[in-house]
Design a protein around this motif. Structure first.
Motif, mmCIF file in Angstrom:
data_model
loop_
_atom_site.group_PDB
_atom_site.id
_atom_site.type_symbol
_atom_site.label_atom_id
_atom_site.label_comp_id
_atom_site.label_asym_id
_atom_site.label_seq_id
_atom_site.Cartn_x
_atom_site.Cartn_y
_atom_site.Cartn_z
ATOM 1 N N HIS A 67 0.813 -1.210 0.000
ATOM 2 C CA HIS A 67 0.000 0.000 0.000
ATOM 3 C C HIS A 67 0.835 1.242 0.000
ATOM 4 O O HIS A 67 0.452 2.239 0.576
ATOM 5 C CB HIS A 67 -0.933 0.046 1.195
ATOM 6 C CG HIS A 67 -1.757 -1.184 1.280
ATOM 7 N ND1 HIS A 67 -2.821 -1.377 0.464
ATOM 8 C CD2 HIS A 67 -1.628 -2.272 2.049
ATOM 9 C CE1 HIS A 67 -3.332 -2.568 0.748
ATOM 10 N NE2 HIS A 67 -2.628 -3.124 1.686
ATOM 11 N N GLU A 113 -5.236 1.944 -3.296
ATOM 12 C CA GLU A 113 -3.919 1.347 -3.504
ATOM 13 C C GLU A 113 -2.813 2.384 -3.539
ATOM 14 O O GLU A 113 -1.661 2.065 -3.753
ATOM 15 C CB GLU A 113 -3.905 0.578 -4.845
ATOM 16 C CG GLU A 113 -5.103 -0.278 -5.065
ATOM 17 C CD GLU A 113 -4.792 -1.755 -4.922
ATOM 18 O OE1 GLU A 113 -3.620 -2.104 -5.019
ATOM 19 O OE2 GLU A 113 -5.729 -2.535 -4.703
ATOM 20 N N ALA A 149 -4.112 -1.551 -9.063
ATOM 21 C CA ALA A 149 -2.759 -1.151 -8.674
ATOM 22 C C ALA A 149 -2.082 -0.371 -9.791
ATOM 23 O O ALA A 149 -1.398 0.628 -9.547
ATOM 24 C CB ALA A 149 -1.942 -2.385 -8.319
#
Lengths: 273, 400, 299
Positions: free
Chosen positions: A271, C298, C226
């Protein structure tokens, strides 16, 4: 996954090449810090340790490094606090304006730095200056914290989604109060996420230049600003290389420490931005 | 930071009131009386210097007030602090705008202001006239820097000159042959050095085009490169657009310019003497000249705040910074011509003043020092000139 | 909310102040929420969004070119200039093109790298590689940009290795921006791939899918957020950059350069604000478009 031998080799080669591309310019910086030429001549004109010696005694660079550390620590602290609060609020409650808030958290890092920079600059000038508060380190910290909140927020909320609430409930059932539960149950669970967020927030703040340009007081010189000023003087440019190499080498320590400390095995970069 | 200050040094302000004041920019004109209409607040001049107040707060360009923190060898502050007991606090400003707004706060005693900022500060009453008789070193300042339109208004002197420099033509002597003596080499659309020409990245560079047109197109009637009406302005822009086709890059900082000349990415273009010196020290075969058309240039002045809380220390500082030895040090570090005549004997490079033509008034008479373009033409033609905002927008257009 | 019952106070009578505060808060989830939200909302919504709105309101003002003072009268002059003057359209399109190109280049370079990092190497090597990718983030952006300037110069590293160099210009700007933002693309993709369970990929191949099909049907859809997260960085960082472009861009100017010169040199904040609105609208539009994919989590 049934990747062929060739495909695996190719991917590994790609990785090595990619890393080479990342590191070649950094090597050039390293080489230039020993380059006798003052304007980064290529090929290097000779070997000298002069720049390293001069950089070592450079008061301005030291002061700038310290200012940057202070700014980054301040911004990280604020980001940790606000990012965690936001993450808890968004994860544990349903409230009006939840989605806009989670967008507002992301916005400072998703908008170009120059926009955040001039917006904050104008706001500070119209609100703080009449109060007699001028631009200084504090304004830099405010600026940096604004775009650092999101990295802490995202790390913490991702962790919260994985941590079972039942542990906290068990703690409460066993008679622990809210604060004890936080200290003994919740905090340990999110600690490595906080660490990862903090590390990244620190790094983001440490190398930030555009927002800093617009929020720093005239006397406040963070390291990137110092570098910018000194790159404009060829006499100083080699010293800048030395300082840059020094910072890269130094940066291994926090990154490595964070990798070690993340005891639950999760990478501190999960993250990350 | 020279890059910023020059980029920004020219921002427009209340200078429009000055009309003809700046018109005769450098042609050796004395007696800097301004045109009527330039109202200057009556601010009393200090009569004597008392004991120092223990400190002095300065606003300065990077490199003007060095206390050894950049380089232990560069220190002309510690000695001053010891001698006078005035602790020096400096705020390095990045632009003339910043200087003006910092001075408006009243928290600073003095500033090293550029040609345009000076007039804004004077007009707004932010700075006081300077009693030059209290500054022993003032007598040694070059006449070519005294009583100039940017530091003297209505016969009153508002500051102490710090130094000056010209924007020169620089070229690689191994590539550019024969040695040029005219700016035409950078304006020629069919230049053999296409893609390797450089120009200064700032709207004020439009004045360089105007200067060239003054000589090549007299029918345009340009009298001052900072005072351009619609037609003259358009001609300058057309010239710059044509130049863009041969330009490799526009430069804005020292390192970029020197490195480009050294590697050969750039072989000819506008530059400063200090860049040439650095490039030569690095072994690059470059030469400079002040072309026959003349050139543009800059000049700075130390001024005292009208609200100075430490005026005595400020007077001592103004005397210190133009003292022969210190002015020599600043001039060498910054790369400019010193303001003090006696500095020339004290530079570590004995040739410094020759290189920078410090003593050559004839040389500087060909230099048009940077002045803010304003609507009310600087050459006195009335309100039909393009102001600096228009120059900035045009610069974006030119770069495209 | 799970906890609606107040905790039983153990031992009855003797409650510490912390404990009573805890109990007090525990019974009032709304109050807890307000306390949690107060600071972030004050900071992000009031201060930050407030500043942005104030900035864009000023885009409707103009500057008195004589005094440099703002004229606070509504007009659309700045926007008219932006729309009618072709140079600003050119610059906007150029900037968009650069940002898009940089993003695509970074995604193409980063995905295989991240895949190799996440799935092909030992955990020990993985740890080392993550550090290797993170480290460049600590070396100064400016120093790296200057290093590229030296490399791209005539007779520089690129010239001596490849026998030619693109020199300083648009190409150089794209290369350098792609280089500078590459780690910002690698890290989210790596994190996304790392979360992707190996068992899933094995299941796919057990069911007979070839590598290409597994990639198309499993890996790519699941790591798309992502990639988008990475693209938010590369895209927005490119949209706003003006320093690297100045260092290696030759004659190139992007939106950032024009905004910067209008604030600094021209002291024309309203026009700078008007032009700055362009990348903001682009980014906000992009964020709105991708928020459903979960990419924003993300970052």
């Amino acid at each position: 996954m049934n990747l062929s031998r060739g495909a695996r080799a190719l991917l590994r080669l790609w990785l090595v090449l990619g890393l080479a591309v990342i590191y070649v310019p950094l090597l050039i910086v390293l080489v230039n810090s020993f380059n006798a030429g003052r304007t980064f001549a290529w090929p290097p004109e000779g070997f000298t340790l002069d720049w390293w010696a001069r950089a070592w005694g450079n008061q301005g660079a030291r002061a700038a490094l310290w200012t940057s550390v202070q700014a980054a620590l301040g911004a990280t602290a604020v980001a940790l606090l606000l990012g965690t609060m936001t993450a808890f609020a968004v994860h544990r409650y349903k409230f009006f304006g939840q989605r806009p808030l989670s967008l507002a958290v992301v916005l400072p890092i998703a908008l170009p730095g120059i926009v955040t920079g001039i917006a904050l600059n104008t706001a500070f000038r119209t609100t703080l200056e009449p109060l007699g508060i001028g631009f200084g380190l504090m304004t830099v910290i405010i600026g940096h914290a604004t775009f650092c909140i999101v990295v802490v927020y995202n790390n913490v909320i991702a962790r919260l989604r994985r941590v079972s609430r039942s542990l906290e409930e068990a703690s409460m059932d066993l008679g622990a109060d809210t604060f004890q539960t936080f200290r003994h149950v919740t905090f340990p669970a999110i600690r490595s996420a906080l660490l990862a967020g903090a590390l990244l927030a620190f790094a983001l703040s440490f190398d930030e230049i555009i927002v800093t340009t617009f929020t720093a007081g005239a006397g406040v010189q963070t390291l990137p600003i110092w570098i910018y000023t000194n790159l404009a003087r060829p006499n100083q440019a080699p010293i800048v290389n030395v300082v840059a190499v020094f910072v890269i080498v130094l940066s291994v320590i926090p990154i490595w420490l964070a990798q070690r400390l993340s005891s639950d095995g999760a990478s501190p970069t999960a993250h990350t931005r | 930071m020279r890059r910023n200050r020059t980029l920004l040094a020219v921002a427009a302000a209340s200078v429009l009131l000055l009309t003809a004041a700046c018109g005769s920019s450098s042609s050796g004109s004395k007696g800097g009386t301004s045109a009527s209409g330039f109202k200057v607040p009556d601010i009393p001049m200090q009569k004597e210097i008392g004991p120092g107040e223990g400190q002095v707060n300065l606003v300065a360009w990077a490199g003007y007030v060095e206390d050894g923190s950049t380089d232990p060898k560069l220190d002309w502050v510690t000695e001053f602090e010891k001698e006078t007991g005035c602790q020096v606090n400096v705020k390095v400003a990045g632009s003339s705008d910043e200087m003006v707004s910092l001075m408006r706060t009243g928290q600073y005693d003095g500033v090293s202001a550029s040609g345009d900022a000076t007039l804004r500060l004077i007009a707004a009453g932010d700075v006081a006239p300077v009693n030059t008789s209290l500054i022993p070193n003032y007598v040694d300042v070059f006449d070519g820097l005294k009583n100039k339109p940017w530091n003297t208004v209505n016969g009153k002197t508002y500051g102490v000159p710090h130094g000056r420099g010209a924007n020169l033509l620089m070229w690689r002597s191994d590539v550019v042959k024969p040695a040029p003596d005219s700016w035409s080499v950078v304006w020629d659309a069919n230049s053999p050095y296409k893609g390797k020409v450089t120009a200064y990245d700032s709207p004020i560079y439009i004045a360089d085009a105007a200067l060239y047109l003054m000589h090549t197109k007299p029918e345009l009637g340009i009298k001052n490169p900072y005072a351009l009406d619609d037609k003259q302005f358009q001609a300058a822009i057309d010239l710059l657009k044509q130049q863009k086709t041969v330009v490799g890059e526009y430069w804005s900082d020292y390192l970029k310019a020197v490195q480009a000349f050294k590697s050969g990415s750039t072989v000819v273009g506008t530059a400063w003497q200090v860049l040439a010196n650095m490039a030569q020290k690095e072994g690059a075969p470059v030469q400079t000249t002040l072309p026959k058309e003349g050139s543009t240039g800059w000049s700075d002045t130390w001024m005292i705040s009208s609200k100075a809380k430490h005026p005595n220390c400020m007077y001592k500082w103004m005397n210190h910074i133009i003292s022969p030895k210190v002015n020599a040090q600043v001039a060498e570090w910054f790369g400019e011509a010193p303001a003090n005549k006696k500095s020339c004997a004290l530079t570590s490079d004995k040739n410094h003043c020759n290189t920078f033509h410090a003593e050559d008034e004839q040389y500087f008479s060909k230099v048009w020092f940077w002045t803010t373009p304003v609507k009310d033409c600087l050459d006195g033609r009335g309100p039909k000139c393009k102001d600096y905002a228009a120059w900035t927008q045009a610069w974006t257009q030119i770069k495209g | 909310m799970a906890e609606t019952l107040a905790p039983v106070a153990p031992g009855g009578g003797s409650r510490s102040p912390g404990r009573s505060l805890s109990a007090f808060l525990h019974q009032r989830p709304r109050l807890r929420l307000s306390l949690l939200l107060s600071a972030p909302v004050a900071w992000l919504v009031v201060a930050y969004l407030g500043s942005l709105v104030a900035l864009f309101l000023s885009a409707f003002w103009t500057v008195d070119t004589f005094t440099g003072a703002l004229i606070r009268e509504w007009n659309l002059e700045n926007f008219r200039t932006l729309v009618t003057d072709s140079v600003y359209r050119t610059i906007t399109l150029r900037t968009l093109g650069v940002a898009a190109l940089v993003t695509v280049i970074d995604a193409l370079i980063a995905f295989p790298m991240a895949f190799a990092m996440a799935k092909l190497v030992s955990p020990r090597a993985r740890r080392f590689l993550v550090v290797a990718v993170l480290m460049p983030l600590w070396s100064s952006y400016l120093v790296k940009a200057y290093a590229w300037r030296v490399m791209l110069g005539e007779g520089g590293f690129v010239d001596s290795v490849f026998g030619t160099t693109p020199g300083y210009g648009l190409t150089a700007a794209v290369i350098v921006l792609a280089y500078l933002w590459l780690p910002y693309m690698i890290l989210p993709i790596y994190a996304g791939l790392e979360r992707l369970p190996d068992s899933l990929l094995e299941a796919s191949s057990d069911l007979g899918a070839r590598a290409g099909r597994t990639f198309r049907k499993v890996i790519f859809p699941m790591t798309m957020p992502a990639v988008i997260a990475g693209s938010i960085f590369t895209f927005s960082l490119s949209l706003g950059d003006y320093i690297a472009v100045q260092i290696v861009g030759g004659k190139t100017q992007l939106i950032g350069n024009v905004v910067y010169s209008n604030i600094g040199a021209a002291n024309n904040l309203p026009f700078a604000a008007a032009f700055a609105l362009v990348p903001v609208l682009i980014m906000v539009g992009y964020l709105m478009a991708v928020r459903r994919t979960g990419a924003l989590d993300e970052l």
